[in-house]
Design an enzyme around this catalytic site. Structure first.
Site, mmCIF file in Angstrom:
data_model
loop_
_atom_site.group_PDB
_atom_site.id
_atom_site.type_symbol
_atom_site.label_atom_id
_atom_site.label_comp_id
_atom_site.label_asym_id
_atom_site.label_seq_id
_atom_site.Cartn_x
_atom_site.Cartn_y
_atom_site.Cartn_z
ATOM 1 C CG PHE A 127 -0.232 0.402 2.512
ATOM 2 C CD1 PHE A 127 0.032 1.736 2.806
ATOM 3 C CD2 PHE A 127 0.197 -0.565 3.422
ATOM 4 C CE1 PHE A 127 0.706 2.092 3.976
ATOM 5 C CE2 PHE A 127 0.872 -0.215 4.585
ATOM 6 C CZ PHE A 127 1.131 1.121 4.855
ATOM 7 C CB CYS A 142 10.907 -0.449 2.837
ATOM 8 S SG CYS A 142 11.377 0.076 1.201
ATOM 9 C CB SER A 180 4.872 -7.322 5.807
ATOM 10 O OG SER A 180 4.074 -8.406 5.403
ATOM 11 C CE LYS A 201 -2.858 -8.665 -4.209
ATOM 12 N NZ LYS A 201 -3.339 -7.681 -3.193
HETATM 13 P P1 NAD Z 1 1.651 -6.642 3.194
HETATM 14 O O1 NAD Z 1 2.705 -7.663 3.274
HETATM 15 O O2 NAD Z 1 0.568 -6.656 4.212
HETATM 16 O O3 NAD Z 1 0.906 -6.710 1.780
HETATM 17 C C1 NAD Z 1 1.626 -6.752 0.575
HETATM 18 C C2 NAD Z 1 0.817 -7.534 -0.454
HETATM 19 O O4 NAD Z 1 0.626 -8.863 0.034
HETATM 20 C C3 NAD Z 1 -0.560 -6.942 -0.713
HETATM 21 O O5 NAD Z 1 -0.803 -6.958 -2.097
HETATM 22 C C4 NAD Z 1 -1.500 -7.880 0.045
HETATM 23 O O6 NAD Z 1 -2.742 -8.034 -0.575
HETATM 24 C C5 NAD Z 1 -0.763 -9.201 0.077
HETATM 25 N N1 NAD Z 1 -1.006 -9.984 1.298
HETATM 26 C C6 NAD Z 1 -1.272 -9.507 2.552
HETATM 27 N N2 NAD Z 1 -1.378 -10.537 3.422
HETATM 28 C C7 NAD Z 1 -1.169 -11.678 2.721
HETATM 29 C C8 NAD Z 1 -1.126 -13.071 3.074
HETATM 30 N N3 NAD Z 1 -1.338 -13.485 4.318
HETATM 31 N N4 NAD Z 1 -0.869 -13.967 2.088
HETATM 32 C C9 NAD Z 1 -0.653 -13.579 0.825
HETATM 33 N N5 NAD Z 1 -0.681 -12.255 0.438
HETATM 34 C C10 NAD Z 1 -0.933 -11.325 1.369
HETATM 35 O O7 NAD Z 1 2.391 -5.214 3.173
HETATM 36 P P2 NAD Z 1 1.729 -3.770 3.239
HETATM 37 O O8 NAD Z 1 1.210 -3.542 4.622
HETATM 38 O O9 NAD Z 1 0.830 -3.545 2.087
HETATM 39 O O10 NAD Z 1 3.017 -2.863 2.989
HETATM 40 C C11 NAD Z 1 3.896 -2.467 3.999
HETATM 41 C C12 NAD Z 1 5.090 -3.377 4.085
HETATM 42 O O11 NAD Z 1 5.776 -3.403 2.843
HETATM 43 C C13 NAD Z 1 6.131 -2.898 5.093
HETATM 44 O O12 NAD Z 1 6.600 -4.010 5.800
HETATM 45 C C14 NAD Z 1 7.227 -2.299 4.233
HETATM 46 O O13 NAD Z 1 8.502 -2.281 4.821
HETATM 47 C C15 NAD Z 1 7.171 -3.202 3.059
HETATM 48 N N6 NAD Z 1 7.787 -2.602 1.898
HETATM 49 C C16 NAD Z 1 9.027 -3.043 1.571
HETATM 50 C C17 NAD Z 1 9.692 -2.474 0.514
HETATM 51 C C18 NAD Z 1 11.071 -2.922 0.160
HETATM 52 O O14 NAD Z 1 11.600 -2.453 -0.817
HETATM 53 N N7 NAD Z 1 11.699 -3.809 0.903
HETATM 54 C C19 NAD Z 1 9.084 -1.457 -0.242
HETATM 55 C C20 NAD Z 1 7.800 -1.051 0.114
HETATM 56 C C21 NAD Z 1 7.164 -1.635 1.194
#
Ligand code: NAD
Length: 489
Positions: free
Chosen positions: A154, A286, A231, A178
């Protein structure tokens, strides 16, 4: 998308160049600015994913038949469309993500830079050719992987999809995107604009949904590669499931970025950079500074930092966090650390903005005398909060950084070049900086952390991503009569 009132507006899937008329279960999309419903996003099922993958498979045959030079023409036109629509795209990021205008605009501009990189791919990819034996030539070519998927978070609803779309597609792949179900609007608009730029139908499809559709992507037999950003908890699930199904996968996870501050650091430069890093995008990036390790006598820097942070006003120069539960989680970390003996120097809890009482705001918070065993020191808070740990020993500061499970970024603040080198050599992060709060590499350099901040090889952007989005074909040719050649076989 559709043009009804926000509470009934549906964010549909975008398959083969068109928004589809889905009758699935939907989920409310709230604007974090005020908690109001701005759309309802379709939660897709496996059948809809099948349709998108089928369209991608069909499109891939002719798309990969174009030369790289021909394919990037779409991204030259798309880049112009991003510039032309920058105000609308910025407003969309503000609305669905809660960033302030300047941050959202910077996000769209970063998207433009990512397109420029993709447009330069024909200049960057130099396939190798060499006469390896008399009369025998070896040559490499970069071949697309096929149908690929990109799963995004997000926090950068416009930029993170553009980390993957331009490079993957310019290199001849067809993609299923997605986006986060919390912020699906920017992705839908990207789909429309790419079609306007001339991307053939089916080359990019957008499938909305949550866990169920991510699992279906990892299991789908006709998806060849999966990229994930989100995450660490979910990155592990996706990496394990996609590779179990024998797909190529890169999965970027969360972060806990450390700034190591030495007493000789330039006071103003350190204070302004650290304040911007911990509070920019409401700490929801991040690359945000999350932990500061103060080495020795640095009270003068901490005082200046607090003065800077007090200038940050939620709703004015600080955006909202994504949801009510994010606000609760962030404030809980501060409460727990305070209860365990840490000292809150600047307190951003319980913020309410007049006129936006339903918004999800947390003020910038500085919390000192945090110890490495506290949760706020170890876990990703993902809010505008900086935890300060103190030590008199530089090696101990490096040990604190090294003990993190994450390894996205870290920075050192000092005016001493050899101290800076000493720290950069020893920290365990993929992206390191000196006197920079957000040491994000810009194109053509690639983006990617270490440890539990990234699973898989290659990086997600820049030159390194070429390895992820292509397979190398090695050709060996011999045209001359045997007498002229000298081949070992
Ligand atoms: P998230 O992991 O909750 O969601 C990311 C994606 O995974 C979404 O599209 C979501 O629909 C899907 N998802 C959520 N739960 C799931 C599950 N149980 N099984 C399968 N798919 C699932 O992350 P978020 O809250 O949207 O974003 C924030 C996180 O992203 C933070 O931890 C941040 O550090 C990380 N992030 C990392 C980078 C990087 O470059 N390392 C960049 C941007 C964001």
């Amino acid at each position: 998308m559709s043009s009804e009132s926000p509470s009934t507006m549906i964010t549909h899937n975008f398959i083969a160049g068109k928004f589809t008329d889905d009758h699935n279960k939907t989920m409310e999309v709230l604007s974090p600015l005020n908690g109001q419903v701005i759309s309802n996003v379709v939660l897709s099922n496996r059948q809809q994913l099948d349709e998108a993958v089928k369209a991608a498979k069909n499109a891939q045959v002719s798309w990969s038949d174009f030369t790289l030079k021909e394919r990037v023409q779409v991204f030259f036109r798309f880049r112009s469309l991003l510039e032309k629509n920058i105000d609308e795209l910025t407003d969309m990021v503000v609305l669905e993500n809660g960033k302030i205008d300047s941050e959202a605009r910077a996000e769209v501009m970063k998207g433009i830079e990512l397109c420029e990189f993709a447009c330069s791919l024909p200049q960057l990819i130099n396939d190798e050719i060499q006469e390896v034996s008399k009369g025998v030539e070896c040559r490499t070519t970069h071949v697309p992987v096929g149908v690929v998927a990109s799963i995004t978070p997000f926090n950068f609803p416009h930029m993170v999809p553009l980390w993957t779309i331009p490079n993957a597609i310019a290199l001849g792949n067809c993609m299923i995107l997605k986006p986060s179900e919390q912020t699906p609007l920017s992705a839908a608009r990207i789909g429309e604009l790419l079609t306007e730029a001339g991307l053939p139908d089916g080359v990019l499809s957008i499938i909305n949904g949550d866990k169920e559709i991510v699992e279906a992507i990892c299991d789908h037999p006709d998806i060849d590669a999966v990229s994930f950003v989100g995450s660490t908890r979910v990155a592990k699930i996706v990496y394990q499931r996609a590779t179990f199904n024998l797909k190529r996968c890169i999965a970027l996870g969360g972060a806990k970025n450390h700034l190591i501050v030495l007493p000789d650091a330039h006071v103003e430069m350190a204070a302004t950079n650290i304040a911007a890093s911990m509070s920019g995008c409401a700490g929801q990036r991040c690359m945000a500074a999350s932990a500061m390790v103060a080495v020795g006598k640095v009270d003068h820097i901490i005082e200046e930092l607090c003065r800077e942070v007090k200038k940050i006003k939620p709703g004015d120069n600080l955006g909202s966090v994504i949801s009510a539960s994010a606000k609760e989680r962030i404030e809980r970390y501060i409460d727990e650390a305070e209860a365990a003996g840490a000292k809150v120097l600047v307190d951003g809890r319980k913020v309410i903005i007049p006129g936006r009482e339903g918004g999800f705001y947390v003020g910038a918070t500085i919390i000192d005398y945090v110890t490495p065993d506290m949760n706020i020191a170890k876990e990703e808070v993902f809010g505008p909060v900086l935890a300060i740990m103190r030590t008199d020993d530089l090696d101990e500061a490096i040990r604190i950084e090294n003990s993190s499970n994450y390894g996205n970024a870290s920075s050192v603040f000092t005016q001493n070049g050899s101290m800076a080198d000493y720290v950069m050599e020893r920290v365990s992060s993929g992206m390191v900086g000196v006197n920079i709060g957000v040491p994000v590499p810009r194109e053509p350099f690639s983006f990617g952390g270490w440890n539990e901040s990234k699973f898989g090889v290659a990086d997600i952007t820049g030159k390194s991503s070429i390895h992820f989005w292509t397979k190398l074909k090695k050709r060996t040719t011999k045209w001359n009569p045997e007498a002229w050649t000298n081949w070992m076989s």
